[in-house]
Design a protein around this motif. Sequence first.
Motif, short mmCIF file in Angstrom:
data_model
loop_
_atom_site.label_atom_id
_atom_site.label_comp_id
_atom_site.label_asym_id
_atom_site.label_seq_id
_atom_site.Cartn_x
_atom_site.Cartn_y
_atom_site.Cartn_z
N LYS A 161 36.69 39.49 46.56
CA LYS A 161 35.77 40.25 45.71
C LYS A 161 36.52 41.06 44.67
CE LYS A 161 31.86 43.43 45.90
NZ LYS A 161 30.98 44.26 46.77
N MET A 162 37.68 41.60 45.05
CA MET A 162 38.48 42.37 44.10
C MET A 162 38.94 41.49 42.94
SD MET A 162 40.91 44.47 46.74
CE MET A 162 40.25 45.58 47.99
N VAL A 163 39.38 40.28 43.28
CA VAL A 163 39.84 39.35 42.25
C VAL A 163 38.67 38.91 41.37
CG1 VAL A 163 40.94 37.12 41.84
CG2 VAL A 163 41.72 38.57 43.73
N TYR A 164 37.56 38.63 42.01
CA TYR A 164 36.38 38.14 41.29
C TYR A 164 35.91 39.16 40.25
CZ TYR A 164 31.59 36.56 40.46
OH TYR A 164 30.43 36.16 39.86
N THR A 165 35.86 40.43 40.64
CA THR A 165 35.34 41.45 39.71
C THR A 165 36.30 41.72 38.56
OG1 THR A 165 36.26 43.17 41.17
CG2 THR A 165 33.94 42.60 41.45
N PHE A 166 37.54 41.27 38.66
CA PHE A 166 38.46 41.43 37.54
C PHE A 166 38.10 40.47 36.41
CE2 PHE A 166 42.54 40.57 35.34
CZ PHE A 166 42.85 41.86 34.95
N PHE A 167 37.51 39.33 36.77
CA PHE A 167 37.16 38.32 35.77
C PHE A 167 35.67 38.30 35.44
CE2 PHE A 167 41.08 36.85 37.72
CZ PHE A 167 41.84 36.50 36.62
N PHE A 168 34.84 38.79 36.34
CA PHE A 168 33.39 38.79 36.13
C PHE A 168 32.84 40.17 36.49
CE2 PHE A 168 34.80 34.57 37.36
CZ PHE A 168 34.27 33.76 36.36
N ASP A 169 32.01 40.72 35.61
CA ASP A 169 31.46 42.05 35.88
C ASP A 169 30.11 42.00 36.58
OD1 ASP A 169 29.76 41.18 33.92
OD2 ASP A 169 30.13 42.84 32.53
N GLY A 170 29.71 40.82 37.02
CA GLY A 170 28.42 40.66 37.68
C GLY A 170 27.39 40.02 36.79
N ASP A 171 27.52 40.24 35.48
CA ASP A 171 26.58 39.66 34.52
C ASP A 171 27.23 38.60 33.63
OD1 ASP A 171 24.46 41.31 35.35
OD2 ASP A 171 25.22 42.95 34.11
N ARG A 172 28.50 38.81 33.34
CA ARG A 172 29.16 37.87 32.43
C ARG A 172 30.65 37.81 32.72
NH1 ARG A 172 31.75 40.58 28.24
NH2 ARG A 172 31.44 42.83 28.25
N GLN A 173 31.28 36.79 32.16
CA GLN A 173 32.73 36.64 32.29
C GLN A 173 33.41 37.56 31.29
OE1 GLN A 173 34.32 32.56 32.28
NE2 GLN A 173 35.90 33.28 30.86
N ILE A 174 34.35 38.38 31.77
CA ILE A 174 35.03 39.33 30.89
C ILE A 174 36.48 38.95 30.60
CG2 ILE A 174 33.57 41.30 31.44
CD1 ILE A 174 35.56 42.16 33.54
N ARG A 175 37.02 38.02 31.37
CA ARG A 175 38.36 37.49 31.11
C ARG A 175 38.34 36.00 31.39
NH1 ARG A 175 39.19 42.48 33.55
NH2 ARG A 175 40.36 43.98 32.27
N GLY A 176 39.13 35.25 30.63
CA GLY A 176 39.04 33.80 30.70
C GLY A 176 40.23 33.11 31.32
N LYS A 177 40.29 31.81 31.06
CA LYS A 177 41.31 30.96 31.65
C LYS A 177 42.72 31.37 31.23
CE LYS A 177 42.73 26.11 31.95
NZ LYS A 177 42.42 24.72 31.53
N ASP A 178 42.90 31.70 29.96
CA ASP A 178 44.22 32.06 29.46
C ASP A 178 44.74 33.33 30.15
OD1 ASP A 178 44.14 29.91 27.78
OD2 ASP A 178 43.53 31.04 26.02
N TYR A 179 43.86 34.30 30.34
CA TYR A 179 44.26 35.55 31.00
C TYR A 179 44.64 35.26 32.45
CZ TYR A 179 44.42 40.65 31.17
OH TYR A 179 44.85 41.95 31.23
N CYS A 180 43.87 34.39 33.08
CA CYS A 180 44.14 34.02 34.47
C CYS A 180 45.50 33.33 34.58
CB CYS A 180 43.03 33.11 34.99
SG CYS A 180 43.14 32.73 36.75
N SER A 181 45.83 32.51 33.59
CA SER A 181 47.11 31.80 33.59
C SER A 181 48.29 32.77 33.48
CB SER A 181 47.16 30.80 32.44
OG SER A 181 46.15 29.83 32.58
N LEU A 182 48.10 33.85 32.72
CA LEU A 182 49.16 34.86 32.59
C LEU A 182 49.45 35.51 33.94
CD1 LEU A 182 47.99 36.63 29.29
CD2 LEU A 182 49.85 34.98 29.53
N ILE A 183 48.39 35.85 34.66
CA ILE A 183 48.56 36.49 35.97
C ILE A 183 49.19 35.52 36.96
CG2 ILE A 183 47.30 37.52 37.90
CD1 ILE A 183 45.21 38.43 35.82
N LYS A 184 48.75 34.28 36.90
CA LYS A 184 49.27 33.26 37.81
C LYS A 184 50.78 33.08 37.63
CE LYS A 184 46.59 29.83 38.51
NZ LYS A 184 45.79 28.58 38.35
N ALA A 185 51.22 33.08 36.37
CA ALA A 185 52.65 32.90 36.09
C ALA A 185 53.47 34.04 36.67
CB ALA A 185 52.87 32.80 34.58
#
Length: 298
Positions: A161-185
């Motif tokens: 849930k902590m990870v989910y809310t970083f990318f989605f605020d409940g209504d819409r996506q607030i961060r995308g694939k590119d941002y996720c790739s930065l964290i993954k790296a």
Amino acid sequence: MDTSNLRKTHHKLMEFLVENGYKRNALRQTRKCIRLALEVGASPQVTSYEELFFIEAEKQGYTPGEGRYISLKTYLGNVWRFDCKGLYPSRIRPKNGFLAPKPLYDQLNTIFRSAIDHHLATGGLQGKLEKTVWTEYRATMNFFLHVQELGAETFDDIENKMVYTFFFDGDRQIRGKDYCSLIKAALKTAVPLYAEAVLRTLEMLPAIKSGKKNFQYLTEEESTKIRTCLEKEDSGLTHLERSIVCIRCFNRISHLLNGRKYLKCYAVNHGLNCLCRNSLSHLKLYCLSVSVFSKMIE
């Protein structure tokens, strides 16, 4: 709070403002804040400039974002900077650092700091650009601060849930694939430090579709039909139209190579014909199209 230094030196601050041409309003607001610090700030109930600011803002009924609130913060901040650091106001750098938010790095605990420090030190060893490593570093700090504020003190404490809310605020996506790739790296470089706990966090990162639209291209059948039409002398197309279609449509290498040969032959065989028809502007555009097309495929 201790105001002994300000009592002795506040005249120097005012002299500096006058000598450097500060306007009447700036002088008035600075005097007001000096008086506030010397009178109210000297009371036992006030222990810092920060407390003094919030007490005065509440007393006057100022609200965040209001002009008077911002003005009090600016001029009291100038007095604080002069009193505590011995620095005068600057027009080049008007922000005085008063009530500035704590840096992201300083807000993280030692575990999350060690992870991003490790990435900053080792992330570029495989040839990655320093700027890219820094971008990944900043993005991951935001991610760590988010999960930390939700109660995670270690990687083992991080929940879906902590990870989910970083990318989605409940209504819409607030961060995308590119941002996720930065964290993954950045997380991948932390695996040697925290092993399974980091791998578990990596698995929690969402699979987000790219927001970029696919590039539209011609099918084999479509490109063949267009090419056939271009090669027919009785198709009704002008020389200019033929060149433009070649440039816009033949975007694959196999077609580009054939298209260049076709265009060069076409320019030789039909360029003079354009002049005979007194279409000099068309010839110029046509030759320009051939030139651009040739550069595109070389």
